[in-house]
Each structure stands twice: as structure tokens, then as C-alpha cells.
Design an enzyme around this catalytic site. Sequence first.
Site, PDB file in Angstrom:
ATOM      1  N   ASP A 230     -19.318   1.790   0.983  1.00 20.97           N
ATOM      2  CA  ASP A 230     -19.643   2.259  -0.357  1.00 20.97           C
ATOM      3  C   ASP A 230     -20.831   1.438  -0.845  1.00 20.97           C
ATOM      4  OD1 ASP A 230     -17.134   0.510  -2.383  1.00 20.97           O
ATOM      5  OD2 ASP A 230     -18.541  -0.185  -0.877  1.00 20.97           O
TER       6      ASP A 230
ATOM      7  N   ASP B 255     -10.901   8.547   0.944  1.00 22.18           N
ATOM      8  CA  ASP B 255     -10.511   7.162   1.195  1.00 22.18           C
ATOM      9  C   ASP B 255      -9.638   6.712   0.049  1.00 22.18           C
ATOM     10  OD1 ASP B 255     -12.913   6.691  -0.757  1.00 22.18           O
ATOM     11  OD2 ASP B 255     -11.880   4.759  -0.597  1.00 22.18           O
TER      12      ASP B 255
ATOM     13  N   CYS C  13       9.309  10.198  11.316  1.00 26.33           N
ATOM     14  CA  CYS C  13       8.055   9.542  11.684  1.00 26.33           C
ATOM     15  C   CYS C  13       8.133   8.949  13.083  1.00 26.33           C
ATOM     16  CB  CYS C  13       7.744   8.437  10.665  1.00 26.33           C
ATOM     17  SG  CYS C  13       6.180   7.580  10.955  1.00 26.33           S
TER      18      CYS C  13
ATOM     19  N   CYS D 148       5.865   6.691  14.199  1.00 24.48           N
ATOM     20  CA  CYS D 148       5.007   5.505  14.275  1.00 24.48           C
ATOM     21  C   CYS D 148       5.785   4.348  14.891  1.00 24.48           C
ATOM     22  CB  CYS D 148       4.456   5.124  12.899  1.00 24.48           C
ATOM     23  SG  CYS D 148       5.551   4.134  11.847  1.00 24.48           S
TER      24      CYS D 148
ATOM     25  N   HIS E 295       3.164   1.788   8.820  1.00 24.26           N
ATOM     26  CA  HIS E 295       3.861   3.048   8.568  1.00 24.26           C
ATOM     27  C   HIS E 295       3.095   3.935   7.590  1.00 24.26           C
ATOM     28  CE1 HIS E 295       6.569   6.227   7.602  1.00 24.26           C
ATOM     29  NE2 HIS E 295       6.405   5.899   6.326  1.00 24.26           N
TER      30      HIS E 295
END
Lengths: 451, 451
Positions: free
Chosen positions: A92, A354, A392, A394, A423
Site C-alpha cells: 500500500d 485484503d 475444515c 486445515c 485456521h
Amino acid sequence: MSLEFNIQNETDSGGRRAQLVLPHQTVETPVFMPVGTLGTVKAVPQDTLESLGAQIILGNTYHLYLRPGHEPIRRMGGLHRFISWPRAMLTDSGGFQVFSLSALRKVTEEGVRFRSHLDGSSHFFTPEHSMDVQIALGADIAMAFDECTEYPADRTRAEESLRLTLAWARRSLDYHTAHRHEVLWHGEHDSPVPKCEGPGAPATCGGADGAGAPRGSWSAWSPSARDQGHPATCGGADGAGAPRGSWSAWSPSARDQGHPVSAGKDRRSQSLFGIVQGGMYTDLRKESAERLVEMNFDGYAIGGLSVGEPRDLTLEMISEVLPLLPKDKPRYVMGVGYPDEIEQYARMGVDMMDCVLPTRAARHGLLFTSEGRLNIKGKRYAEDQGPADPACDCMVCQRYSRAYLRHLMHSGEALSATLNSIHNLAYYLGVMKRVRATCGGAATCGGADAR
Amino acid sequence: MSLEFNIQNETDSGGRRAQLVLPHQTVETPVFMPVGTLGTVKAVPQDTLESLGAQIILGNTYHLYLRPGHEPIRRMGGLHRFISWPRAMLTDSGGFQVFSLSALRKVTEEGVRFRSHLDGSSHFFTPEHSMDVQIALGADIAMAFDECTEYPADRTRAEESLRLTLAWARRSLDYHTAHRHEVLWHGEHDSPVPKCEGPGAPATCGGADGAGAPRGSWSAWSPSARDQGHPATCGGADGAGAPRGSWSAWSPSARDQGHPVSAGKDRRSQSLFGIVQGGMYTDLRKESAERLVEMNFDGYAIGGLSVGEPRDLTLEMISEVLPLLPKDKPRYVMGVGYPDEIEQYARMGVDMMDCVLPTRAARHGLLFTSEGRLNIKGKRYAEDQGPADPACDCMVCQRYSRAYLRHLMHSGEALSATLNSIHNLAYYLGVMKRVRATCGGAATCGGADAR
């Protein structure tokens, strides 16, 4: 060329499935970008980010300028190399932090004088200086230096802020155009890149494996392979078992290697995106968008949202602005959002987003799951042996229980931030992955059957 | 049976190369045990510990008793399961922390009354209670409840402290013998375990790979493979690319699986080690050792060292005590030491050591390297693109520069603790690995040619 934006598919609701070809990575969009403020996505190591499928991360110009400084980073070969991140990066402009973090700010036509939140030292940021810093950092995408209009802002204030932002956008672009060749990896030629995934892909990518290499292709650039050519990255994060790219070209013992290159065109350069401001005034937003489009940036962001406004207003602004931006360039909404938001915006046609939310919330024990949000500190989880999110896959949900995560949180253990962040990032990246999968075919994206 | 201790080789200087066969892991010794005080080795996730080759970690009874409590851990299946660590574990007795951490301690013959450092609540630890807690936690090895004699201590004090410790050792042993069958995994039979390393080893260990398994054999125990039998661990941490064992038997979605088993004998049980005290008085140490040996513990530790005494005194005490301990049982020196120390003691005949130093020093920026210690905060490293340790092959030294590590430290970033700790642990585990390699053949261990 700075970037290619290849749209594969567009749905009725406006969502696009595309490839954003950047110097360091071919990014599948729509994409969520984890925030690595100070050159680290807090508590998550780079190899874990790679495993999670993060394709592009964001670095904060303001923070890095203050510490360790853009000149040291430039001298050390740029931000990718400094933090050992071979995939794509966006910085940025510093505009937002100058306004939200520093003290004693004084805005003039020229720029912003401010005091560092770290040590009170005095600094002056101008569009030109911001470009300088971002060129030194060398991200794939830089952002124009803007004034982020606060919320609420009356009309007069929003108009004045917009006028400044547009003047600064012009100056950003002019300076960037004149100086972007100074980016360290500017103009490097791409070497032919073997296809890294799918049938016929070689066992290693980009060079010979050193003996006993534990991690696949990156070891082609270990100290024993220093005379190899440019490493190649493997585009795309959706491929199963995507190798870890080629960060080892910068492994501390292989310092003379160049930057990894993507499978793109020759003569790469840094892109610059313009940022649409205008507060919550549709006509000002319109004016902002039109003026920026005339300037012909490489891509367009919608800034000045998620600054305290109600969510329906955020949605309204995005809906109003998106149609004004060129279809053939990437569209980036900055600083959003909750999981349902990012999905919603992606399906409307936002290509990039983002937010610190997944990682910041994680550090506070707030986990996003398929069953909704949960606060892992809750007493009810004290002996809950189930995963944070039963749906999930992950590495955290596959291995650790809610009870353990709760214990870590209550004990103030460092591992808490790491596991929770992993996570939440998996969750966010998973949302985008799902949107991409369902936006691949025209009939399915954006509709109720998208699941 | 609780453990087997198979000595392969003994060198002239007394160093031994052995396998310590424990219920959850066959541990190659001499071994260094990272400290996982609260069920986590600070800032280092369990999969990283596995990658580093950590074979056995230490948990602190005092801390875990206070939070989250041994009863919740017992209900949740024991400490291995709670923290998802399938390899070996040792718990200390709580003795040391009761004395060093808590406030308002009152020692009687019966035990120690103290106030928790967390919330001031009152607790009473006795040898029996310590055994109870350790049985609930279910580590492979428990430690007798002792009084760690402070330093300096005059003779009278050391004698009294020893008397108490010996009385408590007796009570610890009696209680443990009577109650160790209560350990959750006590008495489980081992299933035949395929050889996981070397020629003829199957591609996966311990069961079929689920489709698309990214991490090898542990996925045999993923939710889709719930009817599999006991997972098997792969013994030995020195094998290249050792698979990740079988923690997924406890993956939150496979709750009905039993504990992983080691490739050992049937009917496993928790071991109990006695702790030699006696201050810095050789004759008291001798008496302590002799009395403990009479009690016939499974192994012996030397406690009450590294409590402020000069290093030559530490060495003296170890030299005096080691010969008094049974050769055929493991010998463990608690709370040591610097890298050169642990190497020295290992070559003298110490089989096991633990210390917070690698991880604690890491969090303060102190890195142990082949070139000596360095403090990564130093200005000289601001643009040093070399690795922390040029001779180190750990994931940190392979990827990150000193400049980046310094930046993380100065910025107060969470990743700093993680990366520094990973390197220091790799260094410590590497020291032990090297000692094991050179203690394998009689001619090389302990001499100048050991490198």
C-alpha cells in the site's frame, strides 16, 4: 509489461474468474491477500503461508519505511528477498497509516508531515516519496499515494480530500512511470518455465534437486546449485501439492541468484494501481473513478471503505463504483472484510481484497468457521475435543482440539496466535477458493447453487 | 513393562549410545528434551518439532496442574492426546516449580502447601498427589517428587533437604507402583509395527493412505479411516525424512482411536525415575544415589544442579554421581545446559537432558551457532544477508537472513520467537545427533576426532 489480467469467465452477477499474471506469481482471482504489515504475516511463517495457498501478500509501506527502512531493504535486494517470499506482493502507499497511526499530522498540497508512532521522529511523505519507497521495496503492485477520507466526512471535506487525492494520483503516476525501471528486478527476462503441475510435469521444477532435498524444487537453488539460472515459480495456488516455489534462490547462502521469475512475458515491471476515493458521495466517487481511468493505471482500487460506515453503505459504494472501472483491469477493494462480505464482493466482480481481520481476530481468539464465529476462550470449549471447524481441512483442524486451542489462549502461549491465524487464513483462502471454483462455469457462479 | 534401555555402545569416556524404548517412542540416546512447559514448546508447533527430530519433550506438572488441570486432561485422554504429541513425553514432579515459582510455601514432612502464582489459590502437593497428577497426564516417564535443594545451602540444610527427598522418593515409588495401572494407556498391547525406514519399508506406515493425503502416513488415521487399528509410531528421529507418526489417531474427528503404540513389548506402563539430590556435598550425593538405587527406580536423574552454582561444580557433581548409578538404566541430568555442556555430559555418560535455554534464549534473541553465540539484535546484523549459522541446515538458516531475524526481533514480531527457537532447537538437537553419531563406534566417541 507490468501485468496481464486474463479473464476466463464472467458471471451474470458480475463475478470474474481470472488470472492476474504478475512478475512473481500468476495469481488466480478472485483472491484474498493476507496482510504482512512488517514483512511478516503475524505469527505465521512463510512456509505455512505457502502451504495454505497464499498467492499474494500485502506489505505496509509506512511501517517498513520506518523500520527497517526502505533503503536497507533496497540494498538487500528488495522486500521479496528480505522476507523470503517468492510469490506475489502488493504494497500500500502509506497513505492510510500516515493518517491513522501517526501523530501531529500536517497535510499540505505537497504532502503530509507527520511524527513516527515509534519514536516521534519527523517525516514528510509525498506522492513521489511514497513511490520511491515502494520502488525500493519492489512489490509486484504498488499503490498510488492517496488521502484516505475519514468517516464520516461532510461534503466539503470529501471534495477537498478527493481533489488532493486526484492531484496526488497524477503525481504518483508520473513519478512511478519515470522511475519504475529502478525496481531491482525490473526488466529481467523470464526463462522458459517447465509446467509444474499436471500430467507430464517433471518431478522437480526449475532445476536439479540437490541430493537429499527434503522440500522439492526449491532446493534446486541451494548453495550447491549456485550456478543455476533463474528459478521459476509455479503459478497458481489451487493446484494440489503446489511446490514451494523458488525462494531458495535467496537462501542466505546463495546470494548471487536473481529474483525468481514467473511464467509470464519478458521485461517485467512493477504495476501501479489508482485508488478511488470520494467518501460516501456517489457523485464524488464517480468523478474519482473517471479521472483515474483517464490516467490509465494498471489496476484500480476502491479505498476509503471499512472506515466505520455501516455495511450497507460499503456495499452501496462498491456497487456504484465497480461499473465505472475498466472491465479488463483488476479491481481491488481495500481493507475488507468479514468472510461473507468477501464472498459477496467477489461474486459482484471484485478481484482482490485484503484485510487484517483473519489474523487480528485470531490473536483475540475469534475463529471463523463453517458453523459461524466462535470465541475459543469460551468456557464451553474447555473439554471440547472436536476441531475448531468440523468442515475444515486445515492443519490446525486436522490436528488440534478446541480445548487445546482454548488452553493456549488462556495461557497466553505464542502458539495460540499461530494456530488460530493458520485456521482463519485457511478459512478465508478457502472462501475465495470456493468462489473461484464456482465462478469457473457461467451457470454456477453467484447463484444459490454456488455451494 | 515400562521401558527398555538397550545400550549399543559405550566409549572409554563413559558415553553410551543406546535406545530407550518407551511406550510412545523409541528414543535414541543421548537425547536432548525440549521443554514444553504448558503443553507447548513455546512458539514452536508440534509438526515443526517433529520435523526437527525431537523425540521426547518435557511437560511441567506444576503448570499443567494449575492450568488447565490434570483432571480435565485425564478426561480428555491424557497429555499426549491433549497436545497432539504422539512421541515420547516426560513430566517433572512439580517439585522444582513449587519451590521456584509459588509464593508462601510451607514445607512439612507431609508435603508442600503453596499459593498458585497465577491466582493465589492455595494448594497442597505431596508425593502421592504429584504421582496422581502425573498418572493423569500420562507421560511415558514420571519423576519422583523431590525437594530441590537451593544453592548455596549449608550442610545442615542440605542434609535435611536430602532426608525429606528420600522419604518422598519412597512415598512416590510406593504410590506410583500401586496406581500406575490407572494411566490411560497402561497395559495396551502393541500391534506389530511395520518397519518405517530403510529398504523394504512400505510407502506409508501403519495403514493405508487416504486419498490425496499430503503428509504421508498419519492420514491413515484421518476421519475416513476410523476403523483402522492402533496407529504405529516410527521409532527413531535420526532417520532421514521420518514420517510424522500417528498423531492423527487423535485428530479431533477420529476420537475413538486408541493411543499410538511403539514398536516395543506388550503391556506398557509409565516409568518412574528417582532424583539424586544432596546439594554440593559429595557424600550426601553418594548417600542419595545409593538409597535411590536400593529402591529400584526405572531410571535416575541428577537434580539440584544448574541452580546458580559455578559450572565446574556442576561438572564435579555429575562426575561424582554418575558412577554410582546403575549402568543399565538411563541417567538424566535435569535442567542443563549450554551446548558445549550437554555435549560434554553426554560424552561422560549422561543419557538424557532438558533445558529451557534454547527456547528461552531464542526469545531474547540469543542464537547458538557453530560460530558461537550471537545476539541477533546487534546492529551489525542490520544488513547481514547471511544465515544465522552458515553451517546449519535447519529451515530457518536455509531460508532467512540474519537481517530479517533482527528485523523481526526489533519489531516485536511473533515470528521472531518461532524462527529463533526453531534454529536453537535444531542446534541443540544437532549437537546430540552428532554425539550419537560419533558414539556409535567405540574408537571415535569422546575424543578429539569426534567431529
